[in-house]
Motif scaffolding. Sequence first.
Motif, PDB file in Angstrom:
ATOM      1  N   CYS A 198       0.832  -1.212   0.000  1.00 44.27           N
ATOM      2  CA  CYS A 198       0.000   0.000   0.000  1.00 44.27           C
ATOM      3  C   CYS A 198       0.862   1.256   0.000  1.00 44.27           C
ATOM      4  O   CYS A 198       0.563   2.228  -0.698  1.00 44.27           O
ATOM      5  CB  CYS A 198      -0.918   0.016   1.224  1.00 44.27           C
ATOM      6  N   MET A 199       1.939   1.252   0.783  1.00 46.35           N
ATOM      7  CA  MET A 199       2.813   2.417   0.882  1.00 46.35           C
ATOM      8  C   MET A 199       3.471   2.723  -0.460  1.00 46.35           C
ATOM      9  O   MET A 199       3.475   3.876  -0.912  1.00 46.35           O
ATOM     10  CB  MET A 199       3.883   2.170   1.950  1.00 46.35           C
ATOM     11  N   ILE A 200       4.004   1.703  -1.125  1.00 47.52           N
ATOM     12  CA  ILE A 200       4.746   1.924  -2.367  1.00 47.52           C
ATOM     13  C   ILE A 200       3.825   2.398  -3.481  1.00 47.52           C
ATOM     14  O   ILE A 200       4.175   3.287  -4.257  1.00 47.52           O
ATOM     15  CB  ILE A 200       5.493   0.643  -2.777  1.00 47.52           C
ATOM     16  N   ARG A 201       2.614   1.836  -3.562  1.00 42.93           N
ATOM     17  CA  ARG A 201       1.727   2.212  -4.664  1.00 42.93           C
ATOM     18  C   ARG A 201       0.768   3.333  -4.267  1.00 42.93           C
ATOM     19  O   ARG A 201      -0.135   3.690  -5.020  1.00 42.93           O
ATOM     20  CB  ARG A 201       0.956   1.020  -5.179  1.00 42.93           C
ATOM     21  N   LEU A 202       0.968   3.909  -3.068  1.00 43.80           N
ATOM     22  CA  LEU A 202       0.218   5.073  -2.595  1.00 43.80           C
ATOM     23  C   LEU A 202      -1.297   4.827  -2.587  1.00 43.80           C
ATOM     24  O   LEU A 202      -2.083   5.635  -3.085  1.00 43.80           O
ATOM     25  CB  LEU A 202       0.558   6.313  -3.438  1.00 43.80           C
ATOM     26  N   LEU A 203      -1.691   3.691  -2.018  1.00 40.99           N
ATOM     27  CA  LEU A 203      -3.099   3.384  -1.781  1.00 40.99           C
ATOM     28  C   LEU A 203      -3.394   3.687  -0.328  1.00 40.99           C
ATOM     29  O   LEU A 203      -2.874   3.023   0.572  1.00 40.99           O
ATOM     30  CB  LEU A 203      -3.401   1.923  -2.101  1.00 40.99           C
ATOM     31  N   PHE A 231     -10.676   1.588  -3.034  1.00 41.90           N
ATOM     32  CA  PHE A 231      -9.606   2.239  -3.791  1.00 41.90           C
ATOM     33  C   PHE A 231      -9.848   3.740  -3.975  1.00 41.90           C
ATOM     34  O   PHE A 231      -9.243   4.364  -4.845  1.00 41.90           O
ATOM     35  CB  PHE A 231      -9.454   1.531  -5.148  1.00 41.90           C
ATOM     36  N   ASP A 232     -10.733   4.313  -3.158  1.00 40.78           N
ATOM     37  CA  ASP A 232     -11.036   5.738  -3.255  1.00 40.78           C
ATOM     38  C   ASP A 232      -9.814   6.615  -3.011  1.00 40.78           C
ATOM     39  O   ASP A 232      -9.690   7.693  -3.583  1.00 40.78           O
ATOM     40  CB  ASP A 232     -12.127   6.124  -2.242  1.00 40.78           C
ATOM     41  N   GLN A 233      -8.940   6.168  -2.113  1.00 43.53           N
ATOM     42  CA  GLN A 233      -7.834   7.019  -1.673  1.00 43.53           C
ATOM     43  C   GLN A 233      -6.525   6.704  -2.402  1.00 43.53           C
ATOM     44  O   GLN A 233      -5.454   6.728  -1.813  1.00 43.53           O
ATOM     45  CB  GLN A 233      -7.645   6.861  -0.154  1.00 43.53           C
ATOM     46  N   GLN A 234      -6.617   6.412  -3.685  1.00 45.43           N
ATOM     47  CA  GLN A 234      -5.411   6.226  -4.490  1.00 45.43           C
ATOM     48  C   GLN A 234      -4.813   7.588  -4.825  1.00 45.43           C
ATOM     49  O   GLN A 234      -5.442   8.410  -5.484  1.00 45.43           O
ATOM     50  CB  GLN A 234      -5.746   5.476  -5.786  1.00 45.43           C
ATOM     51  N   CYS A 235      -3.604   7.839  -4.334  1.00 46.29           N
ATOM     52  CA  CYS A 235      -2.863   9.071  -4.676  1.00 46.29           C
ATOM     53  C   CYS A 235      -3.678  10.340  -4.413  1.00 46.29           C
ATOM     54  O   CYS A 235      -3.674  11.259  -5.235  1.00 46.29           O
ATOM     55  CB  CYS A 235      -2.442   9.044  -6.146  1.00 46.29           C
ATOM     56  N   TYR A 236      -4.340  10.422  -3.268  1.00 49.33           N
ATOM     57  CA  TYR A 236      -5.117  11.627  -2.985  1.00 49.33           C
ATOM     58  C   TYR A 236      -4.571  12.420  -1.795  1.00 49.33           C
ATOM     59  O   TYR A 236      -4.401  13.629  -1.877  1.00 49.33           O
ATOM     60  CB  TYR A 236      -6.581  11.278  -2.735  1.00 49.33           C
ATOM     61  N   GLU A 237      -4.293  11.763  -0.695  1.00 51.64           N
ATOM     62  CA  GLU A 237      -3.911  12.465   0.529  1.00 51.64           C
ATOM     63  C   GLU A 237      -2.472  12.978   0.481  1.00 51.64           C
ATOM     64  O   GLU A 237      -1.614  12.394  -0.189  1.00 51.64           O
ATOM     65  CB  GLU A 237      -4.082  11.541   1.746  1.00 51.64           C
ATOM     66  N   PHE A 240       1.712  11.295   4.263  1.00 50.26           N
ATOM     67  CA  PHE A 240       2.304  10.005   3.880  1.00 50.26           C
ATOM     68  C   PHE A 240       1.820   8.865   4.775  1.00 50.26           C
ATOM     69  O   PHE A 240       1.687   7.723   4.324  1.00 50.26           O
ATOM     70  CB  PHE A 240       3.830  10.132   3.932  1.00 50.26           C
ATOM     71  N   LYS A 241       1.542   9.145   6.033  1.00 49.34           N
ATOM     72  CA  LYS A 241       1.122   8.090   6.958  1.00 49.34           C
ATOM     73  C   LYS A 241      -0.199   7.441   6.542  1.00 49.34           C
ATOM     74  O   LYS A 241      -0.453   6.287   6.876  1.00 49.34           O
ATOM     75  CB  LYS A 241       0.995   8.649   8.379  1.00 49.34           C
ATOM     76  N   ILE A 242      -1.034   8.170   5.810  1.00 51.02           N
ATOM     77  CA  ILE A 242      -2.328   7.621   5.403  1.00 51.02           C
ATOM     78  C   ILE A 242      -2.150   6.485   4.393  1.00 51.02           C
ATOM     79  O   ILE A 242      -3.040   5.650   4.227  1.00 51.02           O
ATOM     80  CB  ILE A 242      -3.243   8.745   4.882  1.00 51.02           C
ATOM     81  N   TYR A 243      -0.981   6.414   3.766  1.00 56.67           N
ATOM     82  CA  TYR A 243      -0.693   5.324   2.836  1.00 56.67           C
ATOM     83  C   TYR A 243      -0.027   4.141   3.537  1.00 56.67           C
ATOM     84  O   TYR A 243       0.411   3.199   2.867  1.00 56.67           O
ATOM     85  CB  TYR A 243       0.208   5.826   1.707  1.00 56.67           C
ATOM     86  N   ARG A 244       0.056   4.175   4.856  1.00 56.28           N
ATOM     87  CA  ARG A 244       0.707   3.111   5.627  1.00 56.28           C
ATOM     88  C   ARG A 244      -0.296   2.576   6.654  1.00 56.28           C
ATOM     89  O   ARG A 244      -0.543   3.211   7.686  1.00 56.28           O
ATOM     90  CB  ARG A 244       1.965   3.654   6.299  1.00 56.28           C
ATOM     91  N   MET A 329       0.402  13.999  -8.843  1.00 48.28           N
ATOM     92  CA  MET A 329       0.377  12.716  -8.149  1.00 48.28           C
ATOM     93  C   MET A 329       0.889  11.592  -9.054  1.00 48.28           C
ATOM     94  O   MET A 329       1.511  10.648  -8.588  1.00 48.28           O
ATOM     95  CB  MET A 329      -1.031  12.398  -7.651  1.00 48.28           C
ATOM     96  N   GLY A 330       0.638  11.709 -10.351  1.00 49.79           N
ATOM     97  CA  GLY A 330       1.156  10.708 -11.267  1.00 49.79           C
ATOM     98  C   GLY A 330       2.675  10.684 -11.279  1.00 49.79           C
ATOM     99  O   GLY A 330       3.296   9.613 -11.305  1.00 49.79           O
ATOM    100  N   PHE A 331       3.303  11.858 -11.254  1.00 51.79           N
ATOM    101  CA  PHE A 331       4.762  11.927 -11.215  1.00 51.79           C
ATOM    102  C   PHE A 331       5.302  11.437  -9.865  1.00 51.79           C
ATOM    103  O   PHE A 331       6.386  10.841  -9.803  1.00 51.79           O
ATOM    104  CB  PHE A 331       5.234  13.354 -11.489  1.00 51.79           C
ATOM    105  N   VAL A 332       4.567  11.697  -8.775  1.00 48.98           N
ATOM    106  CA  VAL A 332       4.976  11.191  -7.466  1.00 48.98           C
ATOM    107  C   VAL A 332       4.998   9.660  -7.490  1.00 48.98           C
ATOM    108  O   VAL A 332       5.951   9.021  -7.036  1.00 48.98           O
ATOM    109  CB  VAL A 332       4.035  11.695  -6.350  1.00 48.98           C
ATOM    110  N   LEU A 333       3.936   9.064  -8.032  1.00 46.66           N
ATOM    111  CA  LEU A 333       3.857   7.608  -8.097  1.00 46.66           C
ATOM    112  C   LEU A 333       4.927   7.038  -9.030  1.00 46.66           C
ATOM    113  O   LEU A 333       5.531   6.002  -8.742  1.00 46.66           O
ATOM    114  CB  LEU A 333       2.463   7.177  -8.558  1.00 46.66           C
TER     115      LEU A 333
END
Length: 351
Positions: A198-203, A231-237, A240-244, A329-333
Amino acid sequence: MSDISPLFKKPTYPINQSLLEYLERFDRISKVAISYDDLLRFSGSINVYDKNDHDTLWARVFYNEFERNEIDLNLKKIYSLLHSDGNLDIIKFLNVDAIDYCTFGNSKPFRIKVRNVLNDNYVHFYIKKADASRIYGLELEHILSPDKINFLVYQETLIEEHIIGIPGDVFMESLLHSCSETEKSQIAKEFVKFNERCMIRLLGDMRAYNYVIVPIHDFDQVVYKIRAIDFDQQCYEGNFKIYRPQFFKENYPMIKLIKDKLQESSIEQYKHEERAALAKRIISAETRIQKILRIMSHDTIAPEAHIEQLKLELYRYTNDLNFKKATSMGFVLSAAFKFVTRNFKHPELFK
């Protein structure tokens, strides 16, 4: 354990033309003309209770006879698209047993129960308002997770297959205590890997009710897998902790299990294994990954402030300048995937 949660309800982002063309290329466009708004025209509803007489927060909805006939036919066609590539010969064996509506959460989905009248086997699928970030999340889940997922899009409507499993909160409350010590160790291992994925793919927002535990019987043991279902929170927040998942209080029983069952060296080993597996999947699906990342990079799926916060937090976490240079967010991912493939695609077998 500090608690975190998304601060505001996430808005729905529209599907742009590039994403639509991508979905068409990979056979994700529904040929059945049914929309989320069609299902909103119900004439009545009753609450749905579970076997323990607890309110499930779902309402069973009803339609007038004319609309129900048309809706039922289209829902059967959707089933045939999801499960038999549009074979209409099976429709005569199908019955739509229930249409349930949930007002809880972002997507406010409809849950459809379709039964085969010949043997009483049934499946569920969901109809929701289409949201670009959710579609990116579903597509990345299909490409990068150990499990595949099927979904379709029709204009502004999203159709998702049901992901089978035991909701994480239900499992922790009623089943975890009865697992053997070996099974608990295996579950702890799986949560470490799930957290890393989840952390790596920013879910984001993988609280206990947003993933399921899947028990699989294998010879003389039960193996447990963990799958995301939201999957609502893909690359939104921006946080960083929200992806962990480790930082959500709802997941504390899992964190305690990891502390009790795994040594620090084992935790690091499992993190490394998952990063290496993800690097391999990213490389093996490079063309498709590049296509979806290119579209994401020029799409708006998060506020500018969230992008700035997340890329700086990731830069501090990795010291990778690619995060600092990201403008969407696409470039971040994309930077996250490059970081993983650069550091984990060539494991050192001999030292």
